[in-house]
Design an enzyme around this catalytic site. Structure first.
Site, PDB file in Angstrom:
ATOM      1  N   GLU A 170     -20.316 -62.877  29.453  1.00 44.96           N
ATOM      2  CA  GLU A 170     -20.964 -62.636  30.705  1.00 44.96           C
ATOM      3  C   GLU A 170     -22.297 -63.764  30.456  1.00 44.96           C
ATOM      4  OE1 GLU A 170     -21.414 -58.554  31.627  1.00 44.96           O
ATOM      5  OE2 GLU A 170     -19.238 -58.736  32.383  1.00 44.96           O
ATOM      6  N   CYS A 228     -40.354 -69.820  30.232  1.00 47.87           N
ATOM      7  CA  CYS A 228     -41.068 -70.095  29.278  1.00 47.87           C
ATOM      8  C   CYS A 228     -41.439 -71.735  29.049  1.00 47.87           C
ATOM      9  CB  CYS A 228     -40.497 -69.770  27.778  1.00 47.87           C
ATOM     10  SG  CYS A 228     -38.984 -70.776  27.281  1.00 47.87           S
ATOM     11  N   GLU A 253     -12.054 -57.341  31.568  1.00 48.79           N
ATOM     12  CA  GLU A 253     -12.759 -56.244  31.348  1.00 48.79           C
ATOM     13  C   GLU A 253     -12.589 -55.315  32.577  1.00 48.79           C
ATOM     14  OE1 GLU A 253     -16.790 -55.881  30.368  1.00 48.79           O
ATOM     15  OE2 GLU A 253     -16.628 -57.424  28.769  1.00 48.79           O
ATOM     16  N   TRP A 266     -23.512 -47.390  34.202  1.00 48.84           N
ATOM     17  CA  TRP A 266     -24.819 -48.109  34.583  1.00 48.84           C
ATOM     18  C   TRP A 266     -25.072 -47.901  36.055  1.00 48.84           C
ATOM     19  CZ3 TRP A 266     -22.341 -51.471  37.622  1.00 48.84           C
ATOM     20  CH2 TRP A 266     -21.000 -51.987  37.307  1.00 48.84           C
ATOM     21  N   GLU A 276     -23.857 -47.296  25.287  1.00 45.14           N
ATOM     22  CA  GLU A 276     -22.675 -47.194  26.281  1.00 45.14           C
ATOM     23  C   GLU A 276     -21.718 -46.208  25.786  1.00 45.14           C
ATOM     24  OE1 GLU A 276     -21.483 -51.466  26.047  1.00 45.14           O
ATOM     25  OE2 GLU A 276     -22.130 -51.396  28.162  1.00 45.14           O
ATOM     26  N   LYS A 277     -22.482 -45.022  25.250  1.00 45.27           N
ATOM     27  CA  LYS A 277     -21.550 -43.839  24.754  1.00 45.27           C
ATOM     28  C   LYS A 277     -20.922 -43.199  25.729  1.00 45.27           C
ATOM     29  CE  LYS A 277     -25.370 -40.641  23.656  1.00 45.27           C
ATOM     30  NZ  LYS A 277     -26.563 -41.692  24.013  1.00 45.27           N
ATOM     31  N   PHE A 278     -21.397 -43.263  27.129  1.00 43.51           N
ATOM     32  CA  PHE A 278     -20.625 -42.510  28.011  1.00 43.51           C
ATOM     33  C   PHE A 278     -19.980 -43.488  28.977  1.00 43.51           C
ATOM     34  CE2 PHE A 278     -24.498 -39.744  27.115  1.00 43.51           C
ATOM     35  CZ  PHE A 278     -23.374 -38.458  26.720  1.00 43.51           C
ATOM     36  N   HIS A 279     -19.814 -44.858  28.569  1.00 45.54           N
ATOM     37  CA  HIS A 279     -19.032 -45.618  29.381  1.00 45.54           C
ATOM     38  C   HIS A 279     -17.578 -45.242  29.016  1.00 45.54           C
ATOM     39  CE1 HIS A 279     -17.011 -49.200  30.956  1.00 45.54           C
ATOM     40  NE2 HIS A 279     -17.973 -49.544  31.236  1.00 45.54           N
TER      41      HIS A 279
HETATM   42  C1  GAL Z   1     -19.898 -55.727  30.784  1.00 45.04           C
HETATM   43  C2  GAL Z   1     -20.037 -56.237  29.402  1.00 45.04           C
HETATM   44  C3  GAL Z   1     -19.398 -55.251  28.340  1.00 45.04           C
HETATM   45  C4  GAL Z   1     -19.834 -53.758  28.663  1.00 45.04           C
HETATM   46  C5  GAL Z   1     -19.311 -53.488  30.148  1.00 45.04           C
HETATM   47  C6  GAL Z   1     -19.743 -52.130  30.722  1.00 45.04           C
HETATM   48  O1  GAL Z   1     -20.738 -56.265  31.618  1.00 45.04           O
HETATM   49  O2  GAL Z   1     -19.364 -57.557  29.194  1.00 45.04           O
HETATM   50  O3  GAL Z   1     -19.987 -55.589  27.313  1.00 45.04           O
HETATM   51  O4  GAL Z   1     -21.156 -53.594  28.693  1.00 45.04           O
HETATM   52  O5  GAL Z   1     -20.042 -54.352  31.090  1.00 45.04           O
HETATM   53  O6  GAL Z   1     -19.336 -51.994  31.859  1.00 45.04           O
END
Ligand code: GAL
Length: 673
Positions: free
Chosen positions: A150, A160, A306, A314, A354-357
């Site tokens: 990404e 910079c 993904e 998030w 990201e433990k709660f993802h």
């Molecule tokens: C994406 C990222 C992943 C993970 C995911 C969580 O943007 O590529 O590594 O963080 O979000 O939703």
């Protein structure tokens, strides 16, 4: 020529085994097999573990994982781990860290924290990428190369001094001299005139509006700088492992990269999709993203690289996906052209940010969770859908998407902050979505326009003469072009067209626009299709143009306000086609009246006669036409399948004369005739 090593419909996800003791890995493979996983992305963020110090590399754990995957018959999408550099690298070469517009240097401690013009970063990234590629190029589990991750996800622009120097070189290549820059940016105004290359800086935080052409060029420069990073890795990969596909995963809805340009350099388009489970989220926003991704390479299937099996971590509130929702969104991806469905991530982290993802294997760590059962269920569907692979998506309608226009249009001090390009794309798209009319997206210069019966052009504020000529040729050859208000104001140099608006579109549309007037939020203006003095029978919002027709005929007039009596909607017959101009953004009903007429005249038809709440798409290949029916609404929907004899490809049996879909239910029907 590359070998396509992907088999069937790809299914799996990001696999980050380095978080777990090795005993867990065997269990991962057991669970992957249970779920029908055939593809995993590995090592995306593993740089620190693969390179403990400048001259030390440690591949033993990755060797083991690759071997285990090979033995299990699971293909690997192997990453160059450059998306997050190790702390020691940032500490040794602090100029790697990017600088914000305000002049703040970011600290390391998260991920994707590098300046795209740092030579130290490039050297280190090339080195680790080369090591990985050399080591695994002949590994039997290797299916595809995944560079970085990404690009621009967390840092869109760096300001910079290294970027400043690189920007000057970029400008020199584009304009030849400082004087060339002065001309294009219009620096005789506000004492911005430059005498020396060293005067020119990135558009850092300043007092009032920065120069818009400067800001636009910086955006272009950043896009090119980041693309160079991808191309740097791609070259390393292709020199060493030329037969294996290379890609990087895109994000949508993301305006920072010109994805039409990028797509020319990836072997397959892949992207990451995170629809919000909240009921206020409109599923057509994901549908449009899929359609954009499929369109980037002229309709070639893409991979959904993904998606979340359930919640993300998030958003402000991270709701779980309700039972059935993950499957429905997965069908939606297939429905719009995906040949693969992948998750982030395979096993849910116990520590870290990201433990709660959500993940396929949840914190329970076993096969008994609801989420895992849904992953297994989807995997078994995909086994039955292998023949869908490579199916195309037949569209006769297209919408123009131009990233550079997006950048220019949303410059902070344009005429209206209410004009949101994406919102407009979604607005026009929704008309077709609700009517089950397939849509592609096209770039004014990079796409083949001649394939389409109708092309809609929302807010093309900036366009080049070349684009103008392409649109004219399209219309002359028989196409129907429907241009939205606010188009054709500046050329690609961000200079207002000398001949007035709508510049390079004016001849094609047979009119000129004297002035424009952006409307306040919620403000609506009435139109009449009956004549100058006719009674109002339509409405629009956002923006109004004062149009003077030349060759064009007026189809609707403004019936109130400062444009009263002036044309609001026009049509110009040119060659074998028609060029329409909408001098306002028509409301839903008025837009329907306009576009339904044009569709009828062009012979564009709906895929099925079905309520707007049902999403319907179709893909086709030598096995037949694959219809996808998706119910994102909260009501049951029942549809008669009329005299068609569809097969349910999941069972191989006839689908019957009618179909009922509960909320969050989808169906696939195969028409083999
Ligand atoms: C994406 C990222 C992943 C993970 C995911 C969580 O943007 O590529 O590594 O963080 O979000 O939703």
């Amino acid at each position: 020529m590359k070998e396509i090593r992907r088999k069937g419909i790809c299914y799996g996800g990001d696999y980050n085994p380095e978080q777990w003791p090795q005993e867990v890995w065997a269990d991962d493979i057991r669970l992957m097999k249970m779920a029908g996983v055939n593809f995993v992305s590995v090592a995306i963020f593993s740089w620190a573990l693969l390179q403990p110090s400048e001259d030390e590399f440690e591949f033993s754990w990755l060797d083991k994982i690759m071997d285990m995957m090979g033995e299990a018959g699971i293909g690997v999408d192997l990453a160059t781990p450059t998306a997050a550099q190790p702390a020691w690298l940032s500490r040794t070469y602090p100029e790697i860290l990017p600088v914000s517009k305000e002049g703040m240097r970011y600290s390391y401690g998260s991920r994707q924290c590098y300046c795209p013009n740092s030579t130290d970063w490039k050297r280190a990234a090339s080195r680790i990428a080369r090591k990985v590629v050399e080591r695994y190029k002949d590994h039997p589990a290797l299916v595809m190369w995944h560079t970085n991750n990404e690009y621009t996800c967390h840092v869109q622009e760096c300001y910079c001094d290294n970027c400043a120097a690189a920007f000057r070189l970029w400008l020199e290549k584009r304009y030849g001299s400082v004087e060339g820059v002065n001309r294009v940016w219009g620096t005789k105004f506000w004492s911005q005139y430059y005498y020396d290359w060293m005067d020119i800086l990135p558009p850092r935080k300043t007092t009032a509006q920065p120069n818009p052409a400067h800001v636009l060029d910086y955006r272009r420069f950043m896009n090119d700088s980041v693309l160079d990073l991808y191309l740097m890795e791609k070259k390393i990969i292709e020199d060493i492992s030329p037969q294996v596909e290379v890609m990087t995963n895109f994000m949508m809805t993301w305006k920072d990269l010109d994805l039409f340009q990028w797509a020319e350099h990836v072997d397959v388009v892949t992207w990451n999709s995170y629809p919000d489970p909240d009921p206020s989220y409109d599923p057509s926003w994901t549908a449009i993203d899929h359609d954009i991704m499929r369109s980037l390479k002229g309709g070639k299937p893409f991979l959904l690289m993904e998606q979340a099996p359930s919640q993300v971590n998030w958003r402000r509130v991270n709701r779980a996906k309700a039972p059935g929702m993950m499957k429905l969104y997965s069908y939606q991806a297939l429905a719009h052209g995906a040949d693969g469905l992948m998750f982030f991530q395979w096993r849910q982290s116990r520590r870290g940010s990201e433990k709660f993802h959500s993940a396929c294997v949840t914190h329970t760590g076993d096969e008994h969770s609801r989420v895992f059962r849904e992953v297994v269920d989807l995997g078994s569907d995909l086994k039955m859908l292998e023949d869908l692979k490579d199916a195309s998506y037949p569209s006769e309608t297209a919408i123009v998407l131009d990233y550079e226009n997006w950048w220019a249009l949303e410059y902070e001090n344009n005429q209206s902050s209410e004009v949101d390009y994406l919102e407009n794309l979604r607005y026009f798209y929704k008309h077709f979505y609700e009517r089950h009319i397939p849509v592609d997206f096209v770039h004014p210069l990079r796409s083949d326009l001649s394939r389409y019966k109708m092309i809609v052009v929302p807010f093309l504020y900036m366009l080049s003469r070349e684009a103008g000529n392409r649109f004219r040729d399209y219309v002359k050859a028989g196409g129907r072009l429907v241009v939205g208000c606010g188009s054709g104001i500046v050329d690609e140099e961000e200079a207002v067209f000398e001949e007035g608006y709508p510049g390079a579109l004016s001849g094609t549309l047979g009119l000129s626009v004297e002035e424009f007037d952006p409307l306040y939020p919620g403000q609506r203006v009435c139109l009449s299709f009956e004549g100058k003095e006719g009674k109002p029978d339509g409405e629009g919002d956002l923006w109004q143009d004062r149009i003077h027709t030349r060759e064009a005929e007026t189809v609707a007039w403004f019936s109130e306000g400062m444009m009263k009596g002036a044309p609001a909607l026009t049509c110009n017959k040119l060659g074998k086609g028609e060029a329409w101009y909408m001098g306002i953004r028509p409301d839903k009903e008025t837009l329907a009246r306009i576009l339904e007429g044009i569709c009828r005249d062009s012979g564009i038809e709906a895929l099925m006669d079905a309520p707007p709440s049902l999403e319907i798409t179709c893909r086709e290949n030598e096995k037949g036409r694959w219809y996808f029916l998706m119910n994102f609404s909260e009501e049951n929907v029942c549809l008669s399948l009329k005299d068609k004899n569809y097969i349910n490809p999941l069972t191989g049996r006839p689908a019957g004369a009618q179909i009922g879909l509960a909320p969050l239910e989808g169906a696939i029907l195969l028409d083999v005739q």
